[in-house]
Write a protein that holds these residues in place. Structure first.
Motif, PDB file in Angstrom:
ATOM      1  N   CYS A  62      44.534  43.100  48.367  1.00 25.54           N
ATOM      2  CA  CYS A  62      43.497  43.952  47.781  1.00 25.54           C
ATOM      3  C   CYS A  62      43.324  43.673  46.290  1.00 25.54           C
ATOM      4  N   ILE A  63      44.418  43.411  45.590  1.00 28.94           N
ATOM      5  CA  ILE A  63      44.329  43.101  44.161  1.00 28.94           C
ATOM      6  C   ILE A  63      43.595  41.783  43.946  1.00 28.94           C
ATOM      7  N   ILE A  64      43.945  40.777  44.733  1.00 31.95           N
ATOM      8  CA  ILE A  64      43.288  39.463  44.600  1.00 31.95           C
ATOM      9  C   ILE A  64      41.797  39.588  44.888  1.00 31.95           C
ATOM     10  N   VAL A  65      41.451  40.310  45.970  1.00 31.22           N
ATOM     11  CA  VAL A  65      40.042  40.499  46.320  1.00 31.22           C
ATOM     12  C   VAL A  65      39.294  41.205  45.195  1.00 31.22           C
ATOM     13  N   GLY A  66      39.890  42.286  44.681  1.00 29.47           N
ATOM     14  CA  GLY A  66      39.218  43.044  43.631  1.00 29.47           C
ATOM     15  C   GLY A  66      38.993  42.236  42.371  1.00 29.47           C
ATOM     16  N   LEU A  67      39.993  41.439  41.985  1.00 30.34           N
ATOM     17  CA  LEU A  67      39.889  40.660  40.741  1.00 30.34           C
ATOM     18  C   LEU A  67      38.928  39.484  40.887  1.00 30.34           C
ATOM     19  N   ILE A  68      38.849  38.896  42.082  1.00 26.52           N
ATOM     20  CA  ILE A  68      37.944  37.763  42.297  1.00 26.52           C
ATOM     21  C   ILE A  68      36.492  38.240  42.410  1.00 26.52           C
ATOM     22  N   CYS A  69      36.291  39.361  43.123  1.00 27.48           N
ATOM     23  CA  CYS A  69      34.927  39.822  43.386  1.00 27.48           C
ATOM     24  C   CYS A  69      34.254  40.407  42.146  1.00 27.48           C
ATOM     25  N   TYR A  70      35.030  40.972  41.227  1.00 24.00           N
ATOM     26  CA  TYR A  70      34.407  41.602  40.051  1.00 24.00           C
ATOM     27  C   TYR A  70      33.616  40.596  39.210  1.00 24.00           C
ATOM     28  N   PRO A  71      34.186  39.437  38.839  1.00 26.94           N
ATOM     29  CA  PRO A  71      33.375  38.474  38.062  1.00 26.94           C
ATOM     30  C   PRO A  71      32.207  37.908  38.860  1.00 26.94           C
ATOM     31  N   LEU A  72      32.345  37.782  40.181  1.00 31.20           N
ATOM     32  CA  LEU A  72      31.220  37.331  40.999  1.00 31.20           C
ATOM     33  C   LEU A  72      30.070  38.325  40.920  1.00 31.20           C
ATOM     34  N   ASN A  73      30.428  39.587  40.929  1.00 26.16           N
ATOM     35  CA  ASN A  73      29.425  40.644  40.807  1.00 26.16           C
ATOM     36  C   ASN A  73      28.726  40.563  39.448  1.00 26.16           C
ATOM     37  N   LYS A  74      29.501  40.344  38.396  1.00 27.07           N
ATOM     38  CA  LYS A  74      28.925  40.239  37.060  1.00 27.07           C
ATOM     39  C   LYS A  74      27.983  39.024  36.944  1.00 27.07           C
ATOM     40  N   LEU A  75      28.390  37.921  37.540  1.00 24.80           N
ATOM     41  CA  LEU A  75      27.551  36.722  37.502  1.00 24.80           C
ATOM     42  C   LEU A  75      26.237  36.958  38.235  1.00 24.80           C
ATOM     43  N   MET A  76      26.312  37.629  39.381  1.00 21.72           N
ATOM     44  CA  MET A  76      25.093  37.890  40.148  1.00 21.72           C
ATOM     45  C   MET A  76      24.137  38.766  39.343  1.00 21.72           C
ATOM     46  N   LYS A  77      24.717  39.757  38.681  1.00 23.16           N
ATOM     47  CA  LYS A  77      23.874  40.644  37.886  1.00 23.16           C
ATOM     48  C   LYS A  77      23.248  39.895  36.720  1.00 23.16           C
ATOM     49  N   LYS A  78      24.001  38.970  36.145  1.00 25.65           N
ATOM     50  CA  LYS A  78      23.509  38.228  34.988  1.00 25.65           C
ATOM     51  C   LYS A  78      22.359  37.300  35.359  1.00 25.65           C
ATOM     52  N   TYR A  79      22.476  36.615  36.524  1.00 24.80           N
ATOM     53  CA  TYR A  79      21.501  35.583  36.858  1.00 24.80           C
ATOM     54  C   TYR A  79      20.389  36.073  37.790  1.00 24.80           C
ATOM     55  N   SER A  80      20.634  37.185  38.506  1.00 25.81           N
ATOM     56  CA  SER A  80      19.586  37.669  39.416  1.00 25.81           C
ATOM     57  C   SER A  80      19.040  39.019  39.000  1.00 25.81           C
TER      58      SER A  80
END
Length: 452
Positions: A252-270
């Motif tokens: 759960c920690i690995i998933v949470g830490l990996i998904c957070y920057p992906l979410n930020k990138l999506m928000k930045k570019y889309s």
């Protein structure tokens, strides 16, 4: 005054404090300290028992880890995905959102192992949606409270860990034994939920679309993976329950830490974050920042800091009750009932009554060492009796006057305790029926255990 008179006075005093809302931990501690002074016992025993609980209980290490797991999956957004999947499957039925809330409780329980965490998480997420969907707010709150009862039955279960530790039973066997009874509890509550909603015309229907179901299932894949990881590891013997808890926390920690920057990138570019988009279209969850982990751990530690001392002080309470002869009295009473069914039903009645005024942890610690050996002496399988005992204890979560889940649901939904009692009665009745069925049908608990 005699010792008996003093102990009676102390018992009345702590009962009065309990009625005033003093925490159960303090109630038991006050009773233990008072009785120790009256009986001439030293308080060294209390301190040593606190130490022994943690020194002897490697299995108990799974308890704080599963509590932490529940907080992590809630914070990361995995719990929301599981709820979306349940609604996609059941939304075409009258009362589908309420039924989905119960189903989501079952899925959340399969990762967290806590009744109160299940009630709080699902209640806070779906209660507003249910009210918007035309459901009575009292029914919505009661549904969240009732759904949370499976939190300690569907594996992993914190209370199964405690029971196995106390009674020297394989915790992995107890986990597997809880799968079918937990599923029956979910199905039974969904059925009564459907009846109530159909009679009242509550809820908006959505079409059953295979495409929606598949998309939400795909969106919830991280949750399903976490559930499968726990059950596979325990059932195959690859992990002990404690190891499974540690592996799940790490996942759960690995998933949470990996998904957070992906979410930020999506928000930045889309221009849209994952939270803004349709969940069914996403393969990742919201996640969390590294700096948020300490606050999540502290919250989990606060809950553990309540449960662990309660185990220790309840063990001392059990010892004092044994010195007073209470265990012998209860044991003689139950044994005197007769054979298999008389002992079984008497034990169930005692658990039910105790669950009306106490939380499941002290009920388990105080009564399991008394009732389990008696049940075994008349031929009740120890694992089967553990499931019977703990299903009964789980029903206590929605049984007044205590009913921990009722207070939790009231707190997260804003519906007063007494207003939701009306709609808890149907759920209580159907859970009692499931409890009776499980007690009369040992294979419901033992079918998945190859060595039984």
């Amino acid at each position: 005054m005699t010792d008996t008179s003093w102990i009676t006075l102390i018992s009345l005093a702590v009962t009065f404090l309990f009625m005033l809302g003093v925490p159960v931990l303090l109630i038991i501690a006050y009773w233990v300290i008072g009785c120790s002074f009256v009986m001439g016992l030293t308080l060294d025993n209390l301190g040593s028992e606190f130490l022994n609980v943690f020194n002897k209980g490697f299995a108990l290490l799974a308890m704080p880890l599963f509590i932490l797991t529940g907080d992590l999956i809630n914070k990361s957004g995995i719990a929301r995905r599981l709820s979306d999947f349940a609604y996609a499957c059941l939304g075409w039925l009258r009362g589908g959102l309420a039924m989905a809330a119960i189903g989501a409780c079952g899925l959340f329980a399969a990762i967290s192992g806590s009744n109160s965490a299940t009630t709080a998480t699902i209640g806070s997420m779906l209660h507003p949606e249910m009210v918007k969907g035309g459901y009575d707010e009292r029914f919505s709150a009661a549904t969240s409270a009732a759904g949370g009862t499976v939190g300690i039955i569907i594996p992993p279960s914190i209370i199964f860990i405690v029971y196995g530790f106390l009674m020297n039973l394989p915790i992995s066997d107890l986990f597997v034994a809880g799968i079918i009874p937990g599923a029956l509890m979910v199905i039974a509550m969904q059925f009564i939920c459907w009846i109530i909603c159909r009679a009242n015309g509550w809820g908006y229907l959505i079409p059953l679309q295979l495409n929606r179901v598949l998309k939400t299932a795909l969106g919830a894949w991280l949750g399903f993976f976490a559930i499968g990881l726990v059950l596979w590891g325990i059932y195959t013997g690859k992990f002990s329950p404690t190891e499974a808890a540690g592996v799940t926390v790490g996942f759960c920690i690995i998933v949470g830490l990996i998904c957070y920057p992906l979410n930020k990138l999506m928000k930045k570019y889309s221009g849209q974050s994952i939270a803004d988009k349709n969940y069914s279209e996403m393969l990742v969850v919201e996640g969390f920042k590294l700096t948020e982990i300490p606050s999540i751990v502290v919250r989990s530690a606060q809950i553990t800091g309540i449960l662990a001392p309660l185990i220790a002080v309840s063990v001392v309470m059990q010892q004092i009750m044994s010195l007073l002869g209470a265990q012998q009295v209860i044991g003689d009473f139950v044994t005197g009932m007769g054979g298999y069914y008389a002992v079984l039903f008497t034990s169930m009645a005692i658990v039910f009554i105790a669950g009306m005024v106490l939380e499941s942890l002290p009920v388990t610690i105080i009564l399991a060492p008394i009732l389990a050996p008696i049940a075994a002496s008349v031929g009740v399988d120890p694992v089967h009796f553990a499931v019977i005992f703990l299903v009964g204890a789980s029903i206590g979560f929605i049984t007044p006057p205590y009913g921990l889940n009722l207070y939790v649901a009231s707190g997260v939904t804003g519906v007063s305790y007494f207003r939701l009692l009306r709609y808890i009665v149907p759920y209580l009745a159907v859970l009692l029926a499931v409890w009776l069925l499980v007690s009369l049908t040992p294979q419901l608990a033992l079918a998945l255990l190859p060595n039984r």
